[in-house]
Design a protein around this motif. Structure first.
Motif, PDB file in Angstrom:
ATOM      1  N   GLY A  19      20.914  79.017  46.642  1.00  0.00           N
ATOM      2  CA  GLY A  19      20.176  78.312  45.600  1.00  0.00           C
ATOM      3  C   GLY A  19      19.015  77.515  46.163  1.00  0.00           C
ATOM      4  N   CYS A  20      18.634  76.468  45.482  1.00  0.00           N
ATOM      5  CA  CYS A  20      17.494  75.652  45.894  1.00  0.00           C
ATOM      6  C   CYS A  20      17.850  74.732  47.058  1.00  0.00           C
ATOM      7  CB  CYS A  20      17.020  74.784  44.722  1.00  0.00           C
ATOM      8  SG  CYS A  20      16.078  75.678  43.478  1.00  0.00           S
ATOM      9  N   PRO A  21      16.899  74.462  47.940  1.00  0.00           N
ATOM     10  CA  PRO A  21      17.130  73.457  48.988  1.00  0.00           C
ATOM     11  C   PRO A  21      17.235  72.065  48.385  1.00  0.00           C
ATOM     12  CG  PRO A  21      14.842  74.168  48.994  1.00  0.00           C
ATOM     13  CD  PRO A  21      15.541  75.049  48.021  1.00  0.00           C
ATOM     14  N   VAL A  43       9.653  75.056  48.436  1.00  0.00           N
ATOM     15  CA  VAL A  43      10.676  75.747  47.662  1.00  0.00           C
ATOM     16  C   VAL A  43      11.451  74.719  46.863  1.00  0.00           C
ATOM     17  CG1 VAL A  43      12.678  77.276  47.733  1.00  0.00           C
ATOM     18  CG2 VAL A  43      10.895  77.501  49.474  1.00  0.00           C
ATOM     19  N   CYS A  44      11.333  74.781  45.538  1.00  0.00           N
ATOM     20  CA  CYS A  44      12.032  73.825  44.663  1.00  0.00           C
ATOM     21  C   CYS A  44      11.690  72.383  45.037  1.00  0.00           C
ATOM     22  CB  CYS A  44      13.535  74.023  44.711  1.00  0.00           C
ATOM     23  SG  CYS A  44      14.116  75.667  44.270  1.00  0.00           S
ATOM     24  N   GLY A  45      10.459  72.172  45.524  1.00  0.00           N
ATOM     25  CA  GLY A  45      10.021  70.826  45.871  1.00  0.00           C
ATOM     26  C   GLY A  45      10.402  70.379  47.261  1.00  0.00           C
ATOM     27  N   GLN A  46      10.999  71.268  48.084  1.00  0.00           N
ATOM     28  CA  GLN A  46      11.389  70.932  49.451  1.00  0.00           C
ATOM     29  C   GLN A  46      10.708  71.897  50.420  1.00  0.00           C
ATOM     30  OE1 GLN A  46      13.126  68.261  49.916  1.00  0.00           O
ATOM     31  NE2 GLN A  46      14.091  67.915  47.924  1.00  0.00           N
ATOM     32  N   LYS A  47      10.567  71.462  51.659  1.00  0.00           N
ATOM     33  CA  LYS A  47       9.911  72.269  52.674  1.00  0.00           C
ATOM     34  C   LYS A  47      10.937  73.095  53.450  1.00  0.00           C
ATOM     35  CE  LYS A  47       5.739  70.753  51.890  1.00  0.00           C
ATOM     36  NZ  LYS A  47       4.721  71.655  51.314  1.00  0.00           N
ATOM     37  N   VAL A  48      10.722  74.415  53.458  1.00  0.00           N
ATOM     38  CA  VAL A  48      11.579  75.341  54.204  1.00  0.00           C
ATOM     39  C   VAL A  48      10.650  76.260  54.986  1.00  0.00           C
ATOM     40  CG1 VAL A  48      13.449  77.019  54.109  1.00  0.00           C
ATOM     41  CG2 VAL A  48      13.230  75.294  52.295  1.00  0.00           C
ATOM     42  N   GLY A  49      10.846  76.376  56.303  1.00  0.00           N
ATOM     43  CA  GLY A  49       9.898  77.150  57.098  1.00  0.00           C
ATOM     44  C   GLY A  49      10.526  77.923  58.229  1.00  0.00           C
ATOM     45  N   GLY A  50       9.702  78.726  58.894  1.00  0.00           N
ATOM     46  CA  GLY A  50      10.077  79.438  60.109  1.00  0.00           C
ATOM     47  C   GLY A  50      11.301  80.320  59.975  1.00  0.00           C
ATOM     48  N   ASP A  51      12.147  80.299  61.007  1.00  0.00           N
ATOM     49  CA  ASP A  51      13.346  81.140  61.022  1.00  0.00           C
ATOM     50  C   ASP A  51      14.311  80.766  59.909  1.00  0.00           C
ATOM     51  OD1 ASP A  51      12.352  82.458  63.180  1.00  0.00           O
ATOM     52  OD2 ASP A  51      13.606  81.470  64.678  1.00  0.00           O
ATOM     53  N   ILE A  52      14.363  79.501  59.566  1.00  0.00           N
ATOM     54  CA  ILE A  52      15.240  79.079  58.471  1.00  0.00           C
ATOM     55  C   ILE A  52      14.767  79.705  57.155  1.00  0.00           C
ATOM     56  CG2 ILE A  52      15.966  77.099  57.074  1.00  0.00           C
ATOM     57  CD1 ILE A  52      16.172  75.470  59.608  1.00  0.00           C
ATOM     58  N   LEU A  53      13.468  79.703  56.925  1.00  0.00           N
ATOM     59  CA  LEU A  53      12.919  80.324  55.714  1.00  0.00           C
ATOM     60  C   LEU A  53      13.209  81.821  55.692  1.00  0.00           C
ATOM     61  CD1 LEU A  53      11.223  80.260  53.135  1.00  0.00           C
ATOM     62  CD2 LEU A  53       9.169  80.500  54.570  1.00  0.00           C
ATOM     63  N   GLY A  99      24.015  75.496  47.600  1.00  0.00           N
ATOM     64  CA  GLY A  99      25.206  76.280  47.913  1.00  0.00           C
ATOM     65  C   GLY A  99      25.583  76.341  49.372  1.00  0.00           C
ATOM     66  N   GLY A 100      25.034  75.481  50.209  1.00  0.00           N
ATOM     67  CA  GLY A 100      25.386  75.513  51.620  1.00  0.00           C
ATOM     68  C   GLY A 100      24.289  74.963  52.495  1.00  0.00           C
ATOM     69  N   SER A 101      24.209  75.426  53.744  1.00  0.00           N
ATOM     70  CA  SER A 101      23.213  74.951  54.700  1.00  0.00           C
ATOM     71  C   SER A 101      22.788  76.109  55.592  1.00  0.00           C
ATOM     72  CB  SER A 101      23.780  73.824  55.586  1.00  0.00           C
ATOM     73  OG  SER A 101      24.275  72.753  54.811  1.00  0.00           O
ATOM     74  N   ILE A 102      21.630  75.969  56.218  1.00  0.00           N
ATOM     75  CA  ILE A 102      21.227  76.870  57.294  1.00  0.00           C
ATOM     76  C   ILE A 102      20.934  76.014  58.516  1.00  0.00           C
ATOM     77  CG2 ILE A 102      19.520  78.529  58.125  1.00  0.00           C
ATOM     78  CD1 ILE A 102      19.129  79.494  55.298  1.00  0.00           C
ATOM     79  N   TYR A 103      21.575  76.379  59.637  1.00  0.00           N
ATOM     80  CA  TYR A 103      21.381  75.661  60.899  1.00  0.00           C
ATOM     81  C   TYR A 103      20.719  76.595  61.905  1.00  0.00           C
ATOM     82  CZ  TYR A 103      23.825  71.366  59.784  1.00  0.00           C
ATOM     83  OH  TYR A 103      24.167  70.152  59.245  1.00  0.00           O
ATOM     84  N   TRP A 104      19.832  76.024  62.720  1.00  0.00           N
ATOM     85  CA  TRP A 104      19.064  76.784  63.706  1.00  0.00           C
ATOM     86  C   TRP A 104      18.982  76.026  65.012  1.00  0.00           C
ATOM     87  CZ3 TRP A 104      14.794  75.224  66.455  1.00  0.00           C
ATOM     88  CH2 TRP A 104      14.066  76.193  67.148  1.00  0.00           C
ATOM     89  N   THR A 105      19.101  76.758  66.128  1.00  0.00           N
ATOM     90  CA  THR A 105      18.688  76.265  67.445  1.00  0.00           C
ATOM     91  C   THR A 105      17.971  77.420  68.136  1.00  0.00           C
ATOM     92  OG1 THR A 105      20.581  76.982  68.798  1.00  0.00           O
ATOM     93  CG2 THR A 105      20.827  74.890  67.591  1.00  0.00           C
ATOM     94  N   PRO A 106      17.194  77.142  69.176  1.00  0.00           N
ATOM     95  CA  PRO A 106      16.527  78.241  69.884  1.00  0.00           C
ATOM     96  C   PRO A 106      17.512  79.263  70.462  1.00  0.00           C
ATOM     97  CG  PRO A 106      15.589  76.127  70.542  1.00  0.00           C
ATOM     98  CD  PRO A 106      16.795  75.821  69.717  1.00  0.00           C
ATOM     99  N   GLU A 107      18.713  78.798  70.845  1.00  0.00           N
ATOM    100  CA  GLU A 107      19.685  79.694  71.468  1.00  0.00           C
ATOM    101  C   GLU A 107      20.525  80.460  70.440  1.00  0.00           C
ATOM    102  OE1 GLU A 107      18.513  76.336  73.899  1.00  0.00           O
ATOM    103  OE2 GLU A 107      19.670  76.343  72.022  1.00  0.00           O
ATOM    104  N   THR A 108      20.912  79.788  69.368  1.00  0.00           N
ATOM    105  CA  THR A 108      21.849  80.393  68.411  1.00  0.00           C
ATOM    106  C   THR A 108      21.165  81.036  67.215  1.00  0.00           C
ATOM    107  OG1 THR A 108      22.096  78.276  67.242  1.00  0.00           O
ATOM    108  CG2 THR A 108      23.649  78.737  69.040  1.00  0.00           C
TER     109      THR A 108
END
Length: 347
Positions: free
Chosen positions: A64-66, A40-50, A85-94
């Motif tokens: 916007g773009c990563p 995506v826009c030259g960056q890798k975005v996957g799984g639950d974050i995607l 425009g921000g961030s996405i954070y992931w953990t298995p619990e949250t």
């Protein structure tokens, strides 16, 4: 046709078990955010974050773009991507949650996921007033309002604030973060409504004697009333057995005019005492309220100075656990020097 010997069958069963284990492990790996990463826009975005990114609108949404590939957080527990425009954070619990705007800026300033807040556990929400925002984290909640900025609320202060109705209560939005106050060996936090300050203490000595409620852990709130007869009202509540209890102590600080004239109308004095700091009626019954009213009337009636300061004291302290008494017991000039307007057992 050749049949398998016993050793061969054992090896076959072993291989099947290993294959099943590898298959299960592969399934776990697939569930990790980095799996099936898209460019995506030259960056890798996957799984639950995607998935979460696509739910927000992808490149055309607020993120916007990563600006990074998926990264592992310093504690090794979570994953994240930064975006324009921000961030996405992931953990298995949250799970995966976007963080942006003033809430993200505050979280970053506090130290991201290594702060007391920890990881986000929910997406950002709009408050009932349609103006403010909030986002819940593992260790508390960040509240934002355009007039007051972003501040975390947590712990006992957050618990007591919630009991009154959060930002929709008398207290309004947080104006500050918590700040330490040596006098109470604890912390205070200012709020927008009624010039209120909420506070927490592990217990303190207020001078000559221990505070009647704050010998152990306690919470409270105060407001500068600034009415004709009352400067300030402060309410303290004990924490007992891990719960904020109904054990209430109220301090009313009178003005000079209050010392002189407040006994001319006990109703007016009562109304002024709780014009900003709300009366804790949720934790007091009618009998306790009657006792408190008589204690306040007694203080106002016997506020004259006998040479060593006002008979009723510089602050008028009202104990919520004191039983109700008769008006004669409360106001009798012969008995007042024995109970000084604070009684524990009726005559």
């Amino acid at each position: 046709m050749r049949t398998l010997s016993r050793p061969s069958r054992r090896r076959s069963a072993l291989f099947k078990g290993m294959a099943a284990a590898l298959t299960a492990l592969a399934c776990l790996v697939v569930q990790a955010p980095s799996a099936a990463a898209d460019d995506v826009c030259g960056q890798k975005v996957g799984g639950d974050i995607l998935i979460k990114y696509q739910e927000t609108g992808g490149e055309g949404g607020p993120l916007g773009c990563p600006t990074t590939d998926e990264m592992t957080t310093p504690d090794g527990r979570g994953r994240y991507n930064h975006f324009v425009g921000g961030s996405i954070y992931w953990t298995p619990e949250t799970k995966a949650h976007p963080v942006w705007g003033a809430v993200r800026a505050k979280w970053e300033a506090m130290g991201w996921e290594s702060s007391k807040l920890g990881y986000p556990v929910a997406d950002e929400l709009t408050n009932a007033d349609g103006t403010g925002k909030r986002q819940q984290f593992e260790g508390g909640t960040l509240y934002w309002h355009p007039s007051y900025g972003a501040h975390p609320v947590w712990g006992r202060i957050g618990e007591m604030w919630s009991q009154f109705g959060w930002e929709g209560s008398y207290f309004g939005y947080p104006l500050t973060d918590e700040y330490p106050v040596a006098e109470i060996k604890g912390v205070m936090q200012d709020f927008s409504g009624r010039d209120a300050t909420l506070w927490w203490s592990p217990g303190f000595d207020n001078g000559d004697t221990n505070h009647p409620v704050c010998k152990g852990e306690c919470v409270g709130y105060k407001s500068p009333t600034n009415t004709e007869w009352v400067k300030k009202t402060e309410i303290a509540r004990a924490v007992e057995g891990g719960t904020i209890s109904g054990n209430v102590d109220i301090s009313v600080i009178p003005t000079a005019a209050g010392f002189d004239d407040a006994d001319t109308s006990y109703d007016r004095l009562w109304d002024q005492s709780f014009s900003k700091a709300p009366y804790p009626d949720k934790w007091l019954n009618a009998e306790q309220g009657s006792s408190l009213y008589k204690q306040l009337a007694c203080h106002a009636r016997y506020s004259y100075d006998l040479g060593g300061g006002p008979l009723s004291g510089d602050s008028w302290d009202l104990e919520g656990w004191a039983p109700d008494v008769s008006w004669d017991y409360a106001m009798n000039p012969v008995l007042v020097p024995t109970h000084l307007c604070n009684w524990y057992e009726p005559a």
